[in-house]
Design a protein around this motif. Sequence first.
Motif, PDB file in Angstrom:
ATOM      1  N   THR A 164     -12.016  -6.004  -5.723  1.00  0.00           N
ATOM      2  CA  THR A 164     -11.445  -4.727  -6.135  1.00  0.00           C
ATOM      3  C   THR A 164     -11.447  -4.569  -7.658  1.00  0.00           C
ATOM      4  O   THR A 164     -11.613  -3.481  -8.162  1.00  0.00           O
ATOM      5  N   LYS A 189      -9.706  -7.822  -1.674  1.00  0.00           N
ATOM      6  CA  LYS A 189      -8.869  -7.329  -0.579  1.00  0.00           C
ATOM      7  C   LYS A 189      -8.193  -8.471   0.173  1.00  0.00           C
ATOM      8  O   LYS A 189      -7.351  -8.222   1.026  1.00  0.00           O
ATOM      9  N   THR A 218      -3.641  -6.513   0.204  1.00  0.00           N
ATOM     10  CA  THR A 218      -4.768  -6.305  -0.704  1.00  0.00           C
ATOM     11  C   THR A 218      -4.269  -6.207  -2.139  1.00  0.00           C
ATOM     12  O   THR A 218      -3.291  -5.508  -2.404  1.00  0.00           O
ATOM     13  N   ARG A 234      -1.964   0.813  -7.258  1.00  0.00           N
ATOM     14  CA  ARG A 234      -3.413   0.953  -7.341  1.00  0.00           C
ATOM     15  C   ARG A 234      -3.996   0.406  -8.638  1.00  0.00           C
ATOM     16  O   ARG A 234      -5.129  -0.046  -8.663  1.00  0.00           O
ATOM     17  N   ARG A 235      -3.285   0.545  -9.721  1.00  0.00           N
ATOM     18  CA  ARG A 235      -3.796   0.115 -11.018  1.00  0.00           C
ATOM     19  C   ARG A 235      -2.660  -0.490 -11.823  1.00  0.00           C
ATOM     20  O   ARG A 235      -1.542   0.053 -11.797  1.00  0.00           O
ATOM     21  N   TRP A 285      -5.110  -4.628  -5.521  1.00  0.00           N
ATOM     22  CA  TRP A 285      -6.006  -3.577  -5.996  1.00  0.00           C
ATOM     23  C   TRP A 285      -6.397  -3.778  -7.444  1.00  0.00           C
ATOM     24  O   TRP A 285      -7.452  -3.329  -7.868  1.00  0.00           O
ATOM     25  N   SER A 286      -5.526  -4.416  -8.232  1.00  0.00           N
ATOM     26  CA  SER A 286      -5.787  -4.401  -9.663  1.00  0.00           C
ATOM     27  C   SER A 286      -5.196  -5.641 -10.332  1.00  0.00           C
ATOM     28  O   SER A 286      -4.224  -6.225  -9.856  1.00  0.00           O
ATOM     29  N   ASP A 311       0.451   4.836  -5.291  1.00  0.00           N
ATOM     30  CA  ASP A 311      -0.196   5.752  -4.360  1.00  0.00           C
ATOM     31  C   ASP A 311       0.730   6.878  -3.925  1.00  0.00           C
ATOM     32  O   ASP A 311       1.938   6.735  -3.957  1.00  0.00           O
ATOM     33  N   SER A 333      -0.513  -4.639  -5.994  1.00  0.00           N
ATOM     34  CA  SER A 333      -0.965  -4.897  -4.633  1.00  0.00           C
ATOM     35  C   SER A 333      -0.532  -3.800  -3.673  1.00  0.00           C
ATOM     36  O   SER A 333       0.384  -3.016  -3.951  1.00  0.00           O
ATOM     37  N   ALA A 334      -1.189  -3.798  -2.515  1.00  0.00           N
ATOM     38  CA  ALA A 334      -0.835  -2.867  -1.455  1.00  0.00           C
ATOM     39  C   ALA A 334       0.467  -3.258  -0.779  1.00  0.00           C
ATOM     40  O   ALA A 334       0.951  -2.555   0.098  1.00  0.00           O
TER      41      ALA A 334
END
Lengths: 346, 729
Positions: free
Chosen positions: A14, A30, A54, A97-98, A56-57, A113, A71-72
């Motif tokens: 990612t 992920k 996951t 997400r970031r 993400w960043s 998100d 993370s998710a």
Amino acid sequence: MRPLLLKGHERSLTQVKYNREGDLIFTVAKDKEASIWYSFNGERVGTFNGHGGTIWSIDVDQETLLAVTGSADFSAKLWKVETGENVFTFKLNTPVRRVEFSGKNDRLLCVTDEVMGFKGTISIFKLNYNDIYTQDSTPLVSIETRENFKKVSVAAWTYNDKYIIAGHQDGVISKYDATTGEFIDSAHVHEGLVTDLQFSKDRTYFITSSKDKTSHIVDVDTLEVLKTFETDAPLNSAAITPVKEFVVLGGGQEARDVTTSSMAQGKFEARFYHKVFGDEVGRVKGHFGPLNYIAVHPKGTSYASGGEDGYVRVHEFEKSYFDFKYDVEITAEATKNSSLNDDDDQ
Amino acid sequence: MSTELVKPTLDSIDVSDIDFTDLEAEYAVPEDETFSQYLILDGAPIAPESKVPILTKVLTKFLSSAGGKVVDFYLPLSDDKKTQGFAFVQFSSVAEVEKAIRSLNGKKLDVKHTLYLNKLSDIEKYALSGKIPDEFVEPKLAEFQETDYLKSWLMDDAGRDQFYMQKGEMVGVFWNKKNDPAEPAVEPRSNWTQTYMKWSPKGSYLFSVHPQGVQAWGGAEFKGLKRFIHPGVKLLDFSPNEKYLVTLSPVAITLPDEDHPSRASYPFGEKSTGHQLVIWDILSGTPVKTFPLPAHLAHAKEMTWPLIKWSYDDRYFARLGPNALAVYDTEDDCQLLDRKPIKIDDIVDFEFAPAGIQLATARKQDPLTHALAYWTPETSNQTAKVALMEVPSKRVLRTINLFQVSDVKFHWQDKAEYLAVKVDRHTKSRKTFFTNLEFFKLNERDIPVEKIELKDTVINFQWETNGDRFVTLSNADLQNANKSIPKNVITFYAAEQSSASSKNASKKWIGFKSIEGKFLNTIKFSPKGRFVALATIGGSATQGSIEFYDLDFTGEKKESESTLVSSHVKLTSTYTYSGITDMEWDPSGRFLTAWSSVWRHKIENGYKIFDLAGRLLRDELIDEFQAFGWRPRPESLLSANDKKKARKNLREFSARFEEADAMEADAVLRELILARRALLEEWTQYRAKVEQNKELYGIQDEVVKKEDFEIIEELKEEIVEETEEVVEE
């Protein structure tokens, strides 16, 4: 030179980042582990374990003291790089997400998100370096997605940590004051999701990539599109190279659009364009899935790409890369040098 | 028990409460007020009263000849007791009236008298209600509208060719500029067509397709020319000399209401109602003939197209019917030859000769022969047949009998000197398939047929344009063969060099070179011959590629090559193009375009232009790229002598063009350099401005401290081998 192939992640990459010196590469995928590698030989230094979803960043600070992951699992975690110890966890309402450290390392931004009734938000946290185990978990500023704006997909700090630039789902980019969170300006530069936003070394301009198959170089102050690079595949990432005036774009046909994915058909290549002239100057093959993230060594000597195929490839630039120049550039340099010499004579 | 039985009488039943309306409706006798069984006969001889019985007899007989029964016949007399040339006729049914009109209207009774039949109701409809004035008004001719010169593109100084490109909603016509970006011939237009565009065969018109019909465009500015209204039109085709246009729509033609304003401009008459196939005259824009869709095609998933095939000079056209072939003559009002289709049992397919044939038996001054080839499959007591028929005489010139045939395809050489018939055959068990090639040599006496028997199945066959060589792609038909192993074979055939002794011997083709292990499936010969491009298009496991071959390579032949033929094949170039969906030579045979259309897939959409040796000249990736089409050219007006002269002085001619090319290339390079200079200047200025502002923003350039970096050198020593040796003193 043969590229280094970093095999360690079990799922699609990612994000991929170099630290300031460029000796370490930080990768997230992920799967639920972040990995650190020596950029010189591709050996894995260690992993950050603790996330439940996951990642993400990832980002690392200037001193390579702390790293942050988003993370998710609705959290951002701070890690001590040296030991791999999870020193603090920021709990958020939605997947992160970031994440990115500010230039001075005093603050941290997290893009969350827009799901489950929560608005997409850019949260800015203050960092406490005196005691890294105690951090303030209430954000200094929260920038909620404005009305009539689509959700934020990426965000980053400008020069001097003055502004925050965000990329939106519908191709709009927007600018906020980093201290007050006040909205300043926006521009509709892409026709699709903004997938990446990376800054030049002095953070006065940035490059965006989008699913609309184009990439733009945009000035921070005016939000004016300075350059456009058109490709034939949806883009996931774009980076600016220091030293040489190039940009590196990565992406590829999405899995659902490729029925018979021979490698050539999927366009899973890193593409090099000349930053000023906009011509494509080269491609690097290797991945057998779309490229999800591209990072360039801070000294411009190599680049790393993370693919949907679960591999990170680190390519060292060769002499021909540094030697390559357009005639126009050579002439321009020659005139500049001769005029400088003239000055010396006087 | 005694009961008195009373027989009920009909009167005693009370019926007043029964509702008879349904029965009354069912058995009601309609009053005939329409006079639809009546017709009026006109043009009969005028005779005195005494001749009435005989005239009545003659005319009744005439009218009955169509099969109807004349119920009543009335010849009204004028005041001076003479017949007036018309009569009222009653038939027993409406169908009979229509039949009589259809077959007898306009027929001659004798030399002097032509009889006209009209429905009484028609007379009422048109003549009585005052719709048609009594006085003849000469119809006004539409004013002549001048069109632009339709062949203007041929007058280009550099002799460049045009093409159209379709991308998203935009369609543009461009000049080919080789490696430089194509130059628009007209401003690209959005929504020029709803589906696709098509050039007419000689390039005079560009057709666009719309829901209401098709439209022709032409001239230097591509102005709208004639419109061909055909609602729902899907497919179009042309006669070879672009005199006629054929359109097909799945929607049957219905006429607008009689008083609807669009009726007057509607091109079709009542006879066309329910038809789907229309032949148009391109110049006048009017329909020439319409047909219903053949019953077996009405529900076909894939339409065989074209449904109408034309003779080389647009004179005859034909369509396939069940067990028959209908050939029409355009110079005879598009009527069937001899007014009836040609009965050919089980006919599967046919093909007109693409040029007039010079038969060996014909004298020099005789016109060239029109011919068509057709085939019929095997039936229980008959072999399969391929026959060559002369049109319009319907004389069969040559037949061959074949057996164990699974399919037949016709490949006419474009000068119609030879007809190659590709016969796919099977063994008795139907397990293995193989191909025979049968060549009809049309210019030789009695049309001899030469046969080439192969063990493989030929999957593609192509004649050299204007030549007598051909190329085949074949493979051994193996069941369950691994699809990822290339197994197609290219074979090049040429006529055997005739030695002096066998000058009169019939032509013989030799497969002089075969190349095995290919995926290739498409053959495209250059329109000028000699060069051929073969490509792999489609197919899931394969990768698209193009190979360019030169059949007259001017180099020493290797020893292994056949000396029986003069040709010398050489692979000049191979290009891997995974996205390729189509390719086409330009009409001059100098360039080949290959493109990837979004209609097929989303991979590498765009187009590439190659020169005839396969060097890539231009490569453009275009999102949403849909279609590409070179503008065809009519035949050259130069005589063979002129061409010879040009070839002789090629150096002089080409020097002029090379100079122009070089100048243009210089100009382009100059422009590119200037553009780049401007870009660099712009960027340098931008950076200079930012540098100036840096202080203002408070940006400090990063200071690289030495102590940040530490280079650790690790020395690793490894002992590879150790040996001890005693050194003697």
